[in-house]
Design a protein around this motif. Sequence first.
Motif, short mmCIF file in Angstrom:
data_model
loop_
_atom_site.label_atom_id
_atom_site.label_comp_id
_atom_site.label_asym_id
_atom_site.label_seq_id
_atom_site.Cartn_x
_atom_site.Cartn_y
_atom_site.Cartn_z
N SER A 1 72.23 40.23 12.88
CA SER A 1 72.67 38.64 12.27
C SER A 1 73.06 38.97 10.91
CB SER A 1 71.39 37.63 12.35
OG SER A 1 70.46 38.17 11.49
N GLY A 2 73.93 37.86 10.37
CA GLY A 2 74.33 37.81 9.14
C GLY A 2 75.31 36.52 8.89
N ASP A 3 75.74 36.28 7.76
CA ASP A 3 76.70 35.44 7.54
C ASP A 3 78.02 35.47 8.15
OD1 ASP A 3 75.13 34.25 5.68
OD2 ASP A 3 75.95 34.87 3.86
N ASP A 4 79.03 34.52 8.52
CA ASP A 4 80.14 34.96 9.03
C ASP A 4 80.91 35.36 8.14
OD1 ASP A 4 82.35 34.79 10.95
OD2 ASP A 4 82.70 32.82 10.52
N THR A 5 81.20 36.88 7.95
CA THR A 5 82.12 37.56 6.93
C THR A 5 82.47 38.80 7.75
OG1 THR A 5 80.37 38.77 6.00
CG2 THR A 5 80.88 36.48 4.76
N SER A 6 83.23 39.57 7.02
CA SER A 6 83.77 40.78 7.57
C SER A 6 82.46 41.86 7.51
CB SER A 6 84.98 41.39 7.09
OG SER A 6 84.62 41.68 5.42
N ALA A 7 81.62 41.62 6.84
CA ALA A 7 80.58 42.32 6.82
C ALA A 7 79.61 42.51 7.82
CB ALA A 7 79.62 42.20 5.62
N PHE A 8 79.54 41.42 8.68
CA PHE A 8 78.88 41.03 9.92
C PHE A 8 79.69 41.89 11.00
CE2 PHE A 8 78.38 39.26 14.00
CZ PHE A 8 77.08 39.29 14.41
N CYS A 9 80.97 41.80 11.00
CA CYS A 9 81.70 42.45 11.98
C CYS A 9 81.75 44.07 11.86
CB CYS A 9 83.31 42.02 11.74
SG CYS A 9 83.57 40.34 12.22
#
Length: 67
Positions: free
Chosen positions: A8-16
């Motif tokens: 899980s994580g914020d909707d950013t490229s880091a999550f992808c």
Amino acid sequence: MKIYRFLSGDDTSAFCHKVTEALNKGWELYGQPTYAFDAANGVMRCGQAVTKEVEGEYDPDLRLGTL
């Protein structure tokens, strides 16, 4: 044994990138991704379950991210 993680994580490229890294380490997507608004922080959050087959027996102290 089959192991399970929920990323899980914020909707950013880091999550992808987190999901991509797991896939490249042999994890497989499990189910549909989730997407929800975190009103307290004013951001969208993402989640994705993944599973992986590994050798050995289940141990509750197992660090799943290291497999």
